[in-house]
Write an enzyme that holds these catalytic residues in place. Sequence first.
Site: not given
Ligand code: GCW
Length: 545
Positions: A176, A209, A250, A255, A283, A407
């Site tokens: 990102e 990460r 994750k 996500d 989120e 995205w």
């Molecule tokens: O889900 C996304 C979020 C971002 C976040 C990213 C991540 C910190 O929208 O805001 O950035 O994941 O985990 O790096």
Amino acid sequence: MIADGPRGLIYGLFELARGSRTGRYEPSYSRRMIDHWDNVDVHPVMGQVERGYSGGSLFWADGRFRGDLDRIRTYARLLAATGINAVTINNVNVHATEARLLTDRRHEVAVIADQFRRYGITTHLSINFAAPVLLGDLPTADPLDPRVRRWWTAAAARMVESVPDFGGFLVKADSEGQPGPFTYGRTHADGANMLAEALAPHGAVVHWRAFVYNHRQDWRDRSTDRARAAYDHFTPLDGQFADTVIVQVKHGPIDFQPREPVSPVLTAMPSTRLAVEWQVTQEYTGQQRHVCYLGPMWAQTLGLAPELSAVSNVGDDPFWTGHPLAQANLYAAGRLAWNPDPINVLDEWITLTFPSAPSTLRSILHRVMDDSWLTYERYTAPLGVGFMVRPGHHYGPDVDGYEYTPWGTYHFADRNGVGVDRTVATGTGFTAQYPPPQNSRYESLETCPDELLLFFHHVPYTHVLHNGSTVIQHIYDTHFDGAAQVEAMITTWRQAADLVTPALHTRITELLDEQLRSATEWRDQINTYFYRKSGIPDHLGRPIH
Ligand code: GCW
């Protein structure tokens, strides 16, 4: 601090941590970390805390260190009481000002670390991989360049002078827009190992990460699948990471959606230290305006990695977490990392937070919270398809909000059907990343679990689920039910009016009203969207706009 919520939690937990009830406690995860996404400067889009829904940062305000050490100490105590023993204090997106926490602003890290140390918590820092360039010292951040390696060795040594028990670095690289080793044609193992070399002599570690994916996708290119990305990038590197590198994954392959399968990376890197990452900040699960107790969701990944990292949901709000009931998620994150048995966690939290609660209050809280994750799932994106949120801030419904952007979070709904074909037979091949028997379970329409159907398959609206309903009827039923369940939560919570402080009752009542407004909006947008796409009416003839 306001009565019963936070105080009850802190004092009650200390009782438990002392082992006064059942004797000895030992953690099942060795490192149990909370990651803050706090910025030093107020970011023009993301604010003081990226994806923060609990007010400002405990550490910084408008570019300055706040210096409220009492509050940090109280927070450290609260975290220790849940079982947390490590904290990363700043956002993984490390902008120019934040990069300087590593250098000329490291005294701020030291002061924060002094507070956490009192409660057995080590302090970690997110760094910018291009810091040698960003801070103006070198023309390159190539991890194999000896000047770059010396730069990091010196930076790590200075940090350890300020923070003798410094925990280490957390890195979001090549993701990102963050810089990383790909710029120099190097691998993520090259990048992580360089930092490990700088930190290891001090007993500190690197959390690296695995959230690396192409966010500039073309929907026609079905070989690029965001779900595949972490596995494709990282499993070829298994065995190449230094011992002091922890690859942080994750919990799901995309996500932090309310429903995803467990990330296949968690079972595919036997020669790498792994941490699973949970998003405690809500989120994609209601942004601490909706009650959404996430313990049962996280329980799906328990036991798959030896470490846990959880993204904080705390800010300077008087209840710590915005929604007072979101404290249960913070508690569950720490507690499940200590003892991976999800059954009693919520009940424990209720006991500790409301120590003198009569059984009526306990039952009210259970009725409001127990199934709140499933309720949230019902009125939002259906059957595991995910990401039907408004772009940018990610609150509320917008079915096509991301469908025409690069995205890579498509749902592919058209007049015939919906869902993402991730099969080996006809799709992106993602199912092959799972070992047997999961790979064939997800690959086959006969065995793919209903709740993940649209994550793995593109099906017609008339496809019949295992529960006997069609996809389209299931969408209508779950959305009407989900919103109705929020109405029931409101009725239930009304009965608590005389059982908690007025401030607590009012805050939760206001938030439940917003949850109902939002759930109704979700219900109506999703139902209308799919009615108009499919042309198939609801069997029960309920109102669809
Ligand atoms: O889900 C996304 C979020 C971002 C976040 C990213 C991540 C910190 O929208 O805001 O950035 O994941 O985990 O790096």
